[in-house]
Design a protein around this motif. Structure first.
Motif, PDB file in Angstrom:
ATOM      1  N   PRO A  78      -1.797  -2.334  -4.676  1.00 18.55           N
ATOM      2  CA  PRO A  78      -2.423  -1.454  -3.705  1.00 18.55           C
ATOM      3  C   PRO A  78      -3.939  -1.439  -3.941  1.00 18.55           C
TER       4      PRO A  78
ATOM      5  N   GLU B  98       0.829  -1.215   0.000  1.00 18.90           N
ATOM      6  CA  GLU B  98       0.000   0.000   0.000  1.00 18.90           C
ATOM      7  C   GLU B  98       0.861   1.261   0.000  1.00 18.90           C
TER       8      GLU B  98
ATOM      9  N   PRO C 297      -4.003  -2.687   6.909  1.00 20.22           N
ATOM     10  CA  PRO C 297      -4.809  -3.303   5.848  1.00 20.22           C
ATOM     11  C   PRO C 297      -5.524  -4.556   6.368  1.00 20.22           C
TER      12      PRO C 297
END
Length: 124
Positions: A40, A16, A80
């Protein structure tokens, strides 16, 4: 996994933050083996939106993926929760489905095993 693997979360966070799509990963989720490259979340959503937009039947759904896909993800500082695969295949015997690779979103908490690298099919 009831508790997400911290190392896998860190790998996803690095993807990311670097905005890279070069990290290959293979995971086991619910007994299925998925192999491919991580992207991402924003990039993954943009690509899914593009594919849907070109579809006569599914074009209306492209907006769902296009909203917020420019990196303005809510809770940007949060860890995440999902892996976003592109060029990915579900491995079944000697087959990779789809053969050309697809787009998969996998909850990190559901990954029971993983390894770095993309398992490729060999015909020999």
């Amino acid at each position: 996994m009831s508790n997400p693997d911290e190392l896998l979360v860190a790998i996803s966070a690095a993807v990311e933050s670097e905005r890279s799509n070069q990290m290959s990963l293979t995971v086991v989720v619910g007994g299925a083996v998925i192999t491919g490259r991580l992207a991402p979340e924003a990039v993954w959503k943009e690509r899914v939106a593009e594919v849907l937009k070109d579809s006569d039947r599914l074009g209306a759904f492209s907006d769902v993926f296009a909203r917020g896909s420019r990196g303005d993800r809510p809770g940007h500082d949060e860890a995440p929760t999902h892996l976003h695969f592109h060029l990915a295949r579900i491995l079944q015997g000697t087959l990779g489905i789809p053969e050309t690779g697809g787009m998969y979103r996998v909850a990190i908490k559901d990954v029971s095993a993983w390894t770095v690298g993309d398992l490729i099919r060999t015909d020999g």
